[in-house]
Design a protein around this motif. Structure first.
Motif, mmCIF file in Angstrom:
data_model
loop_
_atom_site.group_PDB
_atom_site.id
_atom_site.type_symbol
_atom_site.label_atom_id
_atom_site.label_comp_id
_atom_site.label_asym_id
_atom_site.label_seq_id
_atom_site.Cartn_x
_atom_site.Cartn_y
_atom_site.Cartn_z
ATOM 1 N N SER A 1 0.837 -1.207 0.000
ATOM 2 C CA SER A 1 0.000 0.000 0.000
ATOM 3 C C SER A 1 0.869 1.254 0.000
ATOM 4 O O SER A 1 0.562 2.240 -0.691
ATOM 5 N N SER A 2 1.974 1.219 0.747
ATOM 6 C CA SER A 2 2.896 2.366 0.768
ATOM 7 C C SER A 2 3.611 2.500 -0.572
ATOM 8 O O SER A 2 3.834 3.607 -1.058
ATOM 9 N N TRP A 3 3.995 1.358 -1.158
ATOM 10 C CA TRP A 3 4.632 1.387 -2.487
ATOM 11 C C TRP A 3 3.703 2.006 -3.514
ATOM 12 O O TRP A 3 4.115 2.841 -4.324
ATOM 13 N N ARG A 4 2.434 1.603 -3.488
ATOM 14 C CA ARG A 4 1.457 2.108 -4.469
ATOM 15 C C ARG A 4 1.260 3.609 -4.311
ATOM 16 O O ARG A 4 1.212 4.356 -5.289
ATOM 17 N N GLU A 5 1.194 4.060 -3.072
ATOM 18 C CA GLU A 5 1.021 5.494 -2.817
ATOM 19 C C GLU A 5 2.260 6.270 -3.229
ATOM 20 O O GLU A 5 2.159 7.380 -3.775
ATOM 21 N N LEU A 6 3.434 5.698 -2.969
ATOM 22 C CA LEU A 6 4.689 6.369 -3.313
ATOM 23 C C LEU A 6 4.855 6.458 -4.832
ATOM 24 O O LEU A 6 5.336 7.473 -5.347
ATOM 25 N N LYS A 7 4.451 5.423 -5.546
ATOM 26 C CA LYS A 7 4.663 5.392 -6.991
ATOM 27 C C LYS A 7 3.595 6.156 -7.767
ATOM 28 O O LYS A 7 3.906 6.869 -8.732
ATOM 29 N N TYR A 8 2.337 6.007 -7.363
ATOM 30 C CA TYR A 8 1.249 6.589 -8.155
ATOM 31 C C TYR A 8 0.549 7.760 -7.489
ATOM 32 O O TYR A 8 -0.306 8.394 -8.106
ATOM 33 N N GLY A 9 0.907 8.057 -6.227
ATOM 34 C CA GLY A 9 0.265 9.165 -5.540
ATOM 35 C C GLY A 9 -0.880 8.701 -4.664
ATOM 36 O O GLY A 9 -1.460 7.629 -4.883
ATOM 37 N N PRO A 10 -1.254 9.492 -3.666
ATOM 38 C CA PRO A 10 -2.290 9.071 -2.710
ATOM 39 C C PRO A 10 -3.694 9.020 -3.295
ATOM 40 O O PRO A 10 -4.579 8.374 -2.741
ATOM 41 N N ASP A 11 -3.939 9.709 -4.400
ATOM 42 C CA ASP A 11 -5.291 9.776 -4.959
ATOM 43 C C ASP A 11 -5.479 8.901 -6.193
ATOM 44 O O ASP A 11 -6.474 9.037 -6.913
ATOM 45 N N ALA A 12 -4.519 8.012 -6.467
ATOM 46 C CA ALA A 12 -4.583 7.184 -7.674
ATOM 47 C C ALA A 12 -5.378 5.914 -7.384
ATOM 48 O O ALA A 12 -4.826 4.819 -7.238
ATOM 49 N N ALA A 13 -6.717 6.056 -7.306
ATOM 50 C CA ALA A 13 -7.575 4.929 -6.942
ATOM 51 C C ALA A 13 -7.578 3.839 -8.011
ATOM 52 O O ALA A 13 -7.740 2.658 -7.702
ATOM 53 N N GLU A 14 -7.403 4.230 -9.258
ATOM 54 C CA GLU A 14 -7.439 3.267 -10.355
ATOM 55 C C GLU A 14 -6.045 2.810 -10.786
ATOM 56 O O GLU A 14 -5.893 2.185 -11.835
ATOM 57 N N ALA A 15 -5.045 3.139 -9.990
ATOM 58 C CA ALA A 15 -3.667 2.801 -10.362
ATOM 59 C C ALA A 15 -3.428 1.300 -10.233
ATOM 60 O O ALA A 15 -4.150 0.593 -9.512
ATOM 61 N N PRO A 16 -2.407 0.775 -10.928
ATOM 62 C CA PRO A 16 -2.050 -0.647 -10.784
ATOM 63 C C PRO A 16 -1.727 -0.982 -9.336
ATOM 64 O O PRO A 16 -1.280 -0.128 -8.561
ATOM 65 N N VAL A 17 -1.927 -2.254 -8.988
ATOM 66 C CA VAL A 17 -1.702 -2.683 -7.603
ATOM 67 C C VAL A 17 -0.437 -3.525 -7.459
ATOM 68 O O VAL A 17 -0.039 -3.843 -6.341
ATOM 69 N N ALA A 18 0.189 -3.896 -8.569
ATOM 70 C CA ALA A 18 1.398 -4.711 -8.498
ATOM 71 C C ALA A 18 2.149 -4.630 -9.813
ATOM 72 O O ALA A 18 1.582 -4.268 -10.852
#
Length: 367
Positions: A186-203
């Protein structure tokens, strides 16, 4: 044995030959160590994954950098692959500032605690679900950064910075030629795509554990073995080709040098060989003495070169940015055996010269 007696009587000459052989052996060992070290830098962390295969996006060309998987894709991989265990894993590169002010890069891997993607901790503690600002740092990262467990590190990605606390130490190795750090996915996803990227990749990839997984494909994904995944890391194939070429030249040059030395020695000893043949020594007997000398010189060179290479590696590893050289028992054994074989091959050059020596002509040259 005549071969031993000659070595004792001509110590200086054989010492100089042995010195050259030692230096060649040392050079070949260091080249082989460089090959092993570069491989470890490229992806020892990947080889250490507790998985039998990795699943990528089928549009990524087996590149972890370009592979991005949605939550639906991860669920499809878990359902379609038939894996016994599976775990999504994220990858990204970040910058951090060392104590001396220099900026370096690190490989950040995002995982879920309790899955096969979680690395074993060798110091400190592991990450829990609530450790959004915690990381597990590889010992290579700690040595390079000058940090330790309990310190904070700031990662820079694009225009943002974020601080993390090092809660544990791991020994998984480098990834993509960078020291690795693990944090929550979850921290990786937020760091890579930003805190508001709800539709961003998960892995980036999914680790799969089970039998017969390599080569499987599904809707939007493909799975390969860890060895195939490693071979597809950018830069690995070219690096391995270069190291293999250097290694081959090292063995070739080593064999030729030993062969030339003993060929010259054989020519110098033509009269003595003639005397031996005149008193009944066979060509095989004379050549056997030369072969013994070649093996003794090569063995002495290897015996000195192996600990010298090991000590050099230990000294190199003490600096903050060590040259990527590493040795395994297999590296030492294989290299030593091949060098001895090349010494035998090199000594074979002298065999024809020994066979050509005519006792009568040789005795006439001695007068």
């Amino acid at each position: 044995m005549i071969g031993f007696l000659e070595i004792r009587r001509r110590r200086l000459q054989f010492f100089l030959i042995g010195l050259i052989v030692t230096l060649i052996s040392y050079l070949v060992l260091m080249i082989n160590g460089l090959g092993v070290g570069l491989n470890e830098q490229a992806g020892r962390a990947l080889r250490n994954f507790d998985a039998d295969a990795l699943a990528y996006s089928d549009r990524a060309g087996l590149s972890v950098i370009r592979s991005e998987l949605s939550s639906e894709a991860v669920e499809r991989i878990a359902a379609e692959s038939g894996a016994r265990e599976w775990a999504p894993l994220g990858y990204m590169a970040v910058n951090y500032t060392r104590e001396d002010g220099s900026v370096k890069s690190a490989a950040v891997l995002g995982f879920d605690p309790g899955t096969i993607a979680e690395p074993p901790v060798t110091g400190g503690r592991g990450l829990g679900a609530g450790d959004a600002n915690g990381v597990l740092a590889d010992r290579q990262f700690l040595r390079a950064s000058g940090l330790k467990v309990g310190d904070t590190v700031t990662f820079s990605v694009r225009l943002q910075e974020r601080q993390f606390t090092i809660v544990g130490e791991i020994n998984e190795g480098a990834f993509f030629f960078q020291p690795s750090v693990y944090l929550l996915r979850s921290s990786w996803r937020e760091l890579k795509y930003g805190p508001d990227a709800a539709e961003a990749p998960v892995a980036s990839v999914v680790l799969l554990k089970g039998d017969g997984l390599a080569g499987k494909r599904g809707s939007g994904w493909e799975a390969v073995s860890k060895s195939t995944a490693f071979a597809n890391i950018e830069g690995v194939s070219g690096q391995q080709s270069t190291v293999q070429a250097l290694r081959a030249f090292g063995y070739l040059i080593g064999g030729l040098v030993i062969g030339v030395f003993f060929y010259v020695l054989t020519i110098q000893k033509t009269p003595q060989i003639g005397v031996l043949k005149a008193v009944g020594a066979s060509t095989a007997f004379v050549f056997r003495q030369l072969l013994i000398q070649a093996l003794l010189v090569a063995l002495g060179g290897v015996v000195v070169a192996v600990p010298l290479a090991w000590l050099t590696n230990r000294a190199i590893q003490q600096v903050p940015d060590p040259v990527p050289i590493a040795f395994t028992t297999g590296t030492f054994v294989t290299t030593s055996l091949l060098l001895l074989v090349m010494a035998v091959v090199g000594a074979l050059f002298s065999g024809r010269q020994v066979a050509k020596v005519d006792p009568i002509i040789a005795l006439g040259q001695q007068q």
